[in-house]
Design a protein around this motif. Structure first.
Motif: not given
Lengths: 252, 178
Positions: A214-216, A225, A218-220, A198, A222-223
């Motif tokens: 990058s934001v997408v 994680e 990170i979101t993926a 991340i 995070y999910g």
């Protein structure tokens, strides 16, 4: 955070994905001794508070028809209790508070670590090695106390041909001692890797063109994680139960 | 944040770019706080939370069991009540049947008595009438015989014969029979 600060200072893409794992004192800037209050102390304390809020305050009304928090607490109780009973056997329920402690600590440490800017205590080998060694030592002691020398039968595969048994015994012995290593590295490795990835994606966000991707990402991540945080706690707990089963019923 | 991190970097020196996890200088610190945390969580769970949740779950199980038992009780009572109702209904029906039969029998008896009385009256009346009719008939026969005798005597006298009363009477009686 720190990564971006470094990046802007040095005017380029410089990743420090591991900076989030640095143990640092909360007050002052001295060396870290045993009793120093550091971010480790803080986030372990937060984990304790979270456990108390869920398991003690959440159940304080002792309602027959539970509130939401009480339902979650009961769910956690039932989940681990059933796991201990099913995997380790009915005679292992005496270890239920101990296993529950491990599960609650790991699951809360993992989830609290997912809060941005937080510190993940379970990403440190110092923590997971101690957790795994506690299990290893407990299981070994319980095995010898309950079964005496018969516990060594765990390494003597009686169903294999006699000629193979010494070789298998060596393999079994090695695998037994590798248990705490895999047990601890699996947890810390998974948590650390996810957080580091991340951070790497966050580093790429400094470039305007790639930042949406990058934001997408990170979101993926995070999910993923969130999933890993629970699954690793579950895996750690169920492996503890499996090892405990070996100690209580060492026959193959 | 940045300065802090850099300070930490500086403090760790060469190990900074590597894994902080392998910086063994703070393992003692982490292990100490971990053990404190585990002991606290263990006592909170084993002394307060787990017995409490176990008690709540047991209580809920007890409540559910009791409720089910109570429900079964009520169900049994309902069945009982239905049986009593059916029994009362059957009793009432039987009673009604009995009353109807009784009334029927009573009416039949009354009817029979009345019929018998009427029959007797009719029979008496019939007998009386028949007696009167036979009386009348007898009377009529007698009158006819008298008239026929007188007539025959007159006819005989008119023909110039001497009518013997006995002979005429015999002849009339003879003819009346025929």
């Amino acid at each position: 955070m720190a990564t971006e600060a470094h990046g802007s200072e040095e005017g380029g893409l410089v990743f420090h994905p591991m900076d989030q794992f640095i143990v640092k004192p909360l007050f002052g800037d001295g060396p870290v001794s045993f009793f120093t209050i550091t971010n480790v102390t803080l986030w372990m304390a937060v984990a304790i508070v979270a456990v108390v809020v869920l398991m003690v305050l959440g159940t304080s009304r002792r309602a027959v028809i539970p509130s939401r928090t009480q339902s979650v607490a009961e769910l956690a109780y039932g989940f681990i209790y059933k796991m201990v009973e099913d995997v380790a056997g009915k005679d292992a329920v005496g270890f239920f508070p101990y296993i529950m402690t491990l599960f609650m600590f790991i699951v809360f440490a993992n989830f609290l670590g997912l809060i941005p800017m937080s510190f993940t205590t379970t990403s440190h080998f110092a923590v997971t090695v101690v957790l795994a060694l506690l299990v290893f030592v407990t299981v070994t002691i319980v095995g010898f106390v309950k079964n005496g020398a018969k516990f060594l039968g765990l390494f003597w595969v009686s169903s294999a041909p006699l000629a193979l048994r010494p070789i298998l015994a060596v393999i079994e012995l090695i695998s037994y001692f590798v248990r705490p290593v895999s047990h601890s590295i699996r947890l810390a490795g998974n948590v650390m890797a996810g957080h580091a990835v991340i951070k790497v994606f966050a580093g790429f966000a400094a470039i305007a063109v790639v930042s949406p991707v990058s934001v997408v990402a990170i979101t993926a991540m995070y999910g993923l994680e969130v999933l890993v945080a629970f699954i690793q706690a579950y895996v750690f707990t169920i492996l503890t139960c499996v090892y405990l089963k070996d100690a209580l019923h060492p026959s193959h | 944040m940045a300065t802090e991190t850099q300070a930490a970097d500086a403090a760790h020196g060469a190990s900074a770019p590597g894994m902080p996890q392998l910086d063994f200088s703070n393992w003692g610190h982490q292990i100490f706080w971990l053990l404190v945390t585990l002991v606290v969580i263990y006592f909170v769970l084993s002394r307060i939370a787990l017995p409490r949740i176990a008690a709540v779950l047991a209580e809920r199980q007890g409540t559910i069991t009791n409720d089910i038992a109570a429900a079964e009780d009520l169900k049994a009572k309902a069945v009982e009540a239905e049986e009593a109702y059916n029994k009362a209904l059957a009793d009432a029906r039987a009673e009604a049947q009995r009353i109807i039969a009784e009334a029927k029998a009573e009416i039949q008896a009354d009817l029979d008595a009345a019929t018998a009385k009427a029959d007797a009256e009719i029979a008496a009346k019939t007998a009386e009438s028949e007696k009167r009719i036979s009386e009348i008939r007898a009377g009529a026969m007698q009158s006819v015989e008298e008239v026929a005798r007188d007539t025959a005597a007159e006819i005989v006298a008119a023909m110039g014969g001497k009518a013997d009363a006995k002979t005429v009477a015999a002849a009339v009686a003879e003819r009346m029979k025929g």
